[in-house]
Design a protein around this motif. Structure first.
Motif, PDB file in Angstrom:
ATOM      1  N   ARG A 141       0.841  -1.204   0.000  1.00 51.96           N
ATOM      2  CA  ARG A 141       0.000   0.000   0.000  1.00 51.96           C
ATOM      3  C   ARG A 141       0.875   1.253   0.000  1.00 51.96           C
ATOM      4  O   ARG A 141       1.880   1.335   0.694  1.00 51.96           O
ATOM      5  N   HIS A 142       0.474   2.250  -0.793  1.00 51.36           N
ATOM      6  CA  HIS A 142       1.162   3.533  -0.841  1.00 51.36           C
ATOM      7  C   HIS A 142       0.611   4.427   0.276  1.00 51.36           C
ATOM      8  O   HIS A 142      -0.552   4.840   0.233  1.00 51.36           O
ATOM      9  N   VAL A 143       1.441   4.708   1.250  1.00 51.99           N
ATOM     10  CA  VAL A 143       1.012   5.470   2.422  1.00 51.99           C
ATOM     11  C   VAL A 143       1.807   6.761   2.504  1.00 51.99           C
ATOM     12  O   VAL A 143       3.041   6.744   2.480  1.00 51.99           O
ATOM     13  N   THR A 144       1.093   7.883   2.600  1.00 57.18           N
ATOM     14  CA  THR A 144       1.742   9.168   2.855  1.00 57.18           C
ATOM     15  C   THR A 144       1.472   9.574   4.295  1.00 57.18           C
ATOM     16  O   THR A 144       0.318   9.618   4.725  1.00 57.18           O
ATOM     17  N   VAL A 145       2.527   9.844   5.029  1.00 57.78           N
ATOM     18  CA  VAL A 145       2.426  10.299   6.409  1.00 57.78           C
ATOM     19  C   VAL A 145       2.763  11.785   6.439  1.00 57.78           C
ATOM     20  O   VAL A 145       3.861  12.193   6.024  1.00 57.78           O
ATOM     21  N   VAL A 146       1.801  12.585   6.891  1.00 54.50           N
ATOM     22  CA  VAL A 146       2.000  14.039   7.018  1.00 54.50           C
ATOM     23  C   VAL A 146       2.308  14.347   8.473  1.00 54.50           C
ATOM     24  O   VAL A 146       1.524  14.010   9.371  1.00 54.50           O
ATOM     25  N   VAL A 165       6.858  10.678   3.142  1.00 53.27           N
ATOM     26  CA  VAL A 165       6.603  11.644   4.210  1.00 53.27           C
ATOM     27  C   VAL A 165       6.522  13.050   3.646  1.00 53.27           C
ATOM     28  O   VAL A 165       7.334  13.447   2.805  1.00 53.27           O
ATOM     29  N   ALA A 166       5.527  13.808   4.123  1.00 54.77           N
ATOM     30  CA  ALA A 166       5.451  15.249   3.904  1.00 54.77           C
ATOM     31  C   ALA A 166       5.487  15.913   5.269  1.00 54.77           C
ATOM     32  O   ALA A 166       4.782  15.481   6.194  1.00 54.77           O
ATOM     33  N   MET A 167       6.304  16.958   5.416  1.00 54.28           N
ATOM     34  CA  MET A 167       6.484  17.601   6.718  1.00 54.28           C
ATOM     35  C   MET A 167       6.182  19.092   6.621  1.00 54.28           C
ATOM     36  O   MET A 167       6.423  19.729   5.598  1.00 54.28           O
ATOM     37  N   VAL A 199      12.155  16.877  14.334  1.00 51.96           N
ATOM     38  CA  VAL A 199      12.866  15.726  13.755  1.00 51.96           C
ATOM     39  C   VAL A 199      13.291  16.127  12.354  1.00 51.96           C
ATOM     40  O   VAL A 199      12.488  16.656  11.578  1.00 51.96           O
ATOM     41  N   THR A 200      14.519  15.866  11.997  1.00 50.21           N
ATOM     42  CA  THR A 200      15.015  16.331  10.706  1.00 50.21           C
ATOM     43  C   THR A 200      14.418  15.522   9.557  1.00 50.21           C
ATOM     44  O   THR A 200      14.156  14.317   9.693  1.00 50.21           O
ATOM     45  N   PRO A 201      14.221  16.158   8.400  1.00 48.30           N
ATOM     46  CA  PRO A 201      13.753  15.419   7.220  1.00 48.30           C
ATOM     47  C   PRO A 201      14.675  14.258   6.853  1.00 48.30           C
ATOM     48  O   PRO A 201      14.208  13.213   6.378  1.00 48.30           O
ATOM     49  N   LEU A 202      15.985  14.421   7.094  1.00 47.11           N
ATOM     50  CA  LEU A 202      16.933  13.355   6.768  1.00 47.11           C
ATOM     51  C   LEU A 202      16.625  12.081   7.538  1.00 47.11           C
ATOM     52  O   LEU A 202      16.810  10.972   7.017  1.00 47.11           O
ATOM     53  N   THR A 203      16.144  12.209   8.771  1.00 51.58           N
ATOM     54  CA  THR A 203      15.797  11.032   9.571  1.00 51.58           C
ATOM     55  C   THR A 203      14.696  10.225   8.889  1.00 51.58           C
ATOM     56  O   THR A 203      14.786   9.001   8.756  1.00 51.58           O
ATOM     57  N   PHE A 204      13.640  10.918   8.443  1.00 52.42           N
ATOM     58  CA  PHE A 204      12.538  10.228   7.766  1.00 52.42           C
ATOM     59  C   PHE A 204      12.974   9.709   6.401  1.00 52.42           C
ATOM     60  O   PHE A 204      12.533   8.633   5.980  1.00 52.42           O
ATOM     61  N   GLN A 205      13.810  10.457   5.713  1.00 50.62           N
ATOM     62  CA  GLN A 205      14.285  10.001   4.406  1.00 50.62           C
ATOM     63  C   GLN A 205      15.115   8.736   4.541  1.00 50.62           C
ATOM     64  O   GLN A 205      14.984   7.794   3.751  1.00 50.62           O
ATOM     65  N   THR A 206      15.969   8.679   5.559  1.00 54.69           N
ATOM     66  CA  THR A 206      16.794   7.498   5.776  1.00 54.69           C
ATOM     67  C   THR A 206      15.942   6.291   6.146  1.00 54.69           C
ATOM     68  O   THR A 206      16.189   5.172   5.676  1.00 54.69           O
ATOM     69  N   LEU A 207      14.919   6.516   6.975  1.00 57.23           N
ATOM     70  CA  LEU A 207      14.055   5.421   7.399  1.00 57.23           C
ATOM     71  C   LEU A 207      13.218   4.886   6.242  1.00 57.23           C
ATOM     72  O   LEU A 207      13.136   3.664   6.046  1.00 57.23           O
ATOM     73  N   GLN A 219      13.612   5.518   2.943  1.00 56.84           N
ATOM     74  CA  GLN A 219      14.332   5.412   1.672  1.00 56.84           C
ATOM     75  C   GLN A 219      13.538   6.054   0.539  1.00 56.84           C
ATOM     76  O   GLN A 219      13.570   5.610  -0.611  1.00 56.84           O
ATOM     77  N   GLN A 220      12.831   7.121   0.902  1.00 59.55           N
ATOM     78  CA  GLN A 220      12.046   7.917  -0.041  1.00 59.55           C
ATOM     79  C   GLN A 220      12.333   9.391   0.224  1.00 59.55           C
ATOM     80  O   GLN A 220      12.591   9.785   1.368  1.00 59.55           O
ATOM     81  N   PRO A 221      12.277  10.239  -0.826  1.00 59.64           N
ATOM     82  CA  PRO A 221      12.471  11.673  -0.595  1.00 59.64           C
ATOM     83  C   PRO A 221      11.362  12.252   0.276  1.00 59.64           C
ATOM     84  O   PRO A 221      10.208  11.823   0.197  1.00 59.64           O
ATOM     85  N   VAL A 222      11.700  13.205   1.111  1.00 56.68           N
ATOM     86  CA  VAL A 222      10.743  13.851   1.995  1.00 56.68           C
ATOM     87  C   VAL A 222      10.288  15.165   1.366  1.00 56.68           C
ATOM     88  O   VAL A 222      11.114  15.963   0.915  1.00 56.68           O
ATOM     89  N   VAL A 223       8.984  15.376   1.342  1.00 57.06           N
ATOM     90  CA  VAL A 223       8.426  16.608   0.786  1.00 57.06           C
ATOM     91  C   VAL A 223       8.342  17.639   1.904  1.00 57.06           C
ATOM     92  O   VAL A 223       7.617  17.459   2.878  1.00 57.06           O
ATOM     93  N   LEU A 224       9.108  18.726   1.724  1.00 61.06           N
ATOM     94  CA  LEU A 224       9.125  19.796   2.711  1.00 61.06           C
ATOM     95  C   LEU A 224       8.831  21.148   2.068  1.00 61.06           C
ATOM     96  O   LEU A 224       8.192  22.007   2.666  1.00 61.06           O
ATOM     97  N   ASP A 225       9.282  21.296   0.847  1.00 63.15           N
ATOM     98  CA  ASP A 225       9.160  22.572   0.150  1.00 63.15           C
ATOM     99  C   ASP A 225       8.700  22.308  -1.278  1.00 63.15           C
ATOM    100  O   ASP A 225       9.338  21.546  -2.011  1.00 63.15           O
ATOM    101  N   GLU A 226       7.611  22.946  -1.681  1.00 62.00           N
ATOM    102  CA  GLU A 226       7.089  22.745  -3.033  1.00 62.00           C
ATOM    103  C   GLU A 226       8.021  23.265  -4.117  1.00 62.00           C
ATOM    104  O   GLU A 226       7.909  22.875  -5.283  1.00 62.00           O
ATOM    105  N   PHE A 227       8.922  24.120  -3.746  1.00 65.84           N
ATOM    106  CA  PHE A 227       9.717  24.824  -4.750  1.00 65.84           C
ATOM    107  C   PHE A 227      11.098  24.200  -4.954  1.00 65.84           C
ATOM    108  O   PHE A 227      11.981  24.804  -5.562  1.00 65.84           O
TER     109      PHE A 227
END
Length: 407
Positions: free
Chosen positions: A7-12, A38-40, A48-56, A58-66
């Motif tokens: 399942r594709h799960v997005t956690v905000v 993850v979107a933060m 918690v840093t975006p890098l922590t979620f990205q490492t866990l 193994q997907q890019p973290v969405v933080l900034d639309e630009f």
């Protein structure tokens, strides 16, 4: 198959002290086969840093639309279209207010607004904030808009005092999410069916501190209730034990004696589609229960109790049957099939689950069972020694195949 598998799960994740717990929840979802992105919010990244979620993940973290990595895709729309399930955890009062009012001013909230997948909100905030009429109004609006909201836990808050607003533990969250998601799954075998399950050994009072009972733990009945809920049913569990965790989404009715059990079953039976009578009902009760603790006599003589039969619940239900499918249990130590066949016929059962409780690993207290399924005019079917969850699944699958589901 696990409902989370593939399942594709997005956690905000929004900014609160409980943000770290999202890591534990994401880990559990991944263990069950989900792909998590993850979107933060900017505030969340302070905890918690975006890098922590990205490492866990193994997907890019969405933080900034630009900061799009591929100009062909709009960041929030691409993530929204990918999403099959969205979880907002922790959902702060600020995030809840924005979602309730359609505000989309960062990558997280624009993704939420663009997502058509089921959305689950796990609030976490100070207890006074949670009780504020504005926060409650926003939460009610989310429910009205079709989002699923988990009630926060009561416990120690970051401010150093206890109150309602604490983020529930990850195990509690994932159990709730799994139940909610299961109920959204189409074509479940017991969808729109009311299943009534009884469980545990009844207790017949001798005096305020003593009672007559049996060795039943209630595990089999609780397993049936859990599996029935997983199969889409509206489940009521009438339980004579309070030693087991109640399956998520199951309505619990507590009883003690056979008479209380009979009253509860009679009340629910007319609107029941499927009754699974897994409770071990005490066969006898004292003719009279003492108001005070019975003391030993000075000469240490014997005590004689006069016993009388408890009500035969299945026998009393038989004349009331209209379209209900009724499953009974027979725990035996000898002449298993003979005794079970007699019970099947005399009590007008649709299915009887018989087991020889004298065998190791079978019956009371354990986590496994081996049963023989008997139906009118059909050959008995004996199962292997299985977990009680698997036995429950076999019982309910047999009931569905035998006509338990009513349109």
């Amino acid at each position: 198959m696990d409902i989370w598998n593939k399942r594709h799960v997005t956690v905000v994740i929004s900014g609160g002290i409980a943000s770290y717990k999202a890591l534990l929840l994401i880990r559990q979802l991944m263990k069950r086969g989900a792909t998590v992105r993850v979107a933060m919010t900017a505030h969340a990244a302070e905890f918690v840093t975006p890098l922590t979620f990205q490492t866990l993940t193994q997907q890019p973290v969405v933080l900034d639309e630009f900061t799009a990595t591929d100009p062909k895709y709009v960041v929030h729309v691409a993530l929204a279209d990918w999403t099959e399930t969205m979880i907002m955890v922790p959902a702060t009062a600020n995030l809840i207010a924005k979602v309730a009012n359609g505000i989309a001013d960062d990558a997280a909230t624009t993704t939420i607004l663009a997502t058509t997948a089921p959305k689950f909100v796990i609030p976490a905030m100070n207890s006074h904030m949670y009780a504020n009429p504005a926060a409650q109004r926003n939460l009610n609006q989310l429910v009205a808009d079709g989002l699923h909201v988990l009630t926060p836990a009561t416990g120690m808050l970051a401010e150093g005092y206890s109150g309602k607003g604490r983020l529930p533990e990850p195990d509690v969250i994932i159990d709730w999410l799994t139940d909610q998601l299961t109920q959204l799954t189409p074509n479940l075998p017991l969808a729109h069916q009311h299943v009534l399950v009884t469980a545990g050994g009844t207790r017949e009072a001798i005096d305020p501190v003593r009672y007559i009972s049996n060795r039943s733990s209630g595990k089999m009945g609780y397993a049936v209730a859990q599996v029935a809920r997983e199969m889409g049913a509206d489940v009521t569990l009438i339980s004579a034990t309070d030693q087991l965790p109640v399956p998520v989404g199951v309505h619990l009715v507590k009883v003690a004696s056979a008479a209380e059990l009979l009253t509860a079953v009679n009340a629910a039976f007319p609107t029941t589609n499927l009754l699974v009578m897994a409770a071990a009902v005490s066969d006898y009760r004292p003719v009279q229960s003492a108001d005070q603790k019975i003391k030993k006599p000075a000469d240490h003589g014997d005590l004689t109790l006069q016993l009388t039969e408890t009500p035969d619940i299945l026998k009393q239900l038989a004349p009331q049957k209209t379209s209900q499918y009724v499953v009974g249990f027979a725990a035996e130590t000898q002449h298993l099939l003979t005794n079970a066949q007699r019970k099947l016929t005399q009590k007008r059962l649709d299915l009887l689950v018989a087991n020889d409780v004298s065998k190791p690993g079978v019956g009371f207290n354990g986590d496994t069972n081996q049963v023989t399924l008997l139906r009118p005019n059909q050959e008995p079917v004996k199962t292997a020694l299985l977990s009680k969850i698997e036995i429950a699944r076999t019982i309910l699958t047999t009931a569905v195949a035998g006509g338990a589901v009513k349109a």
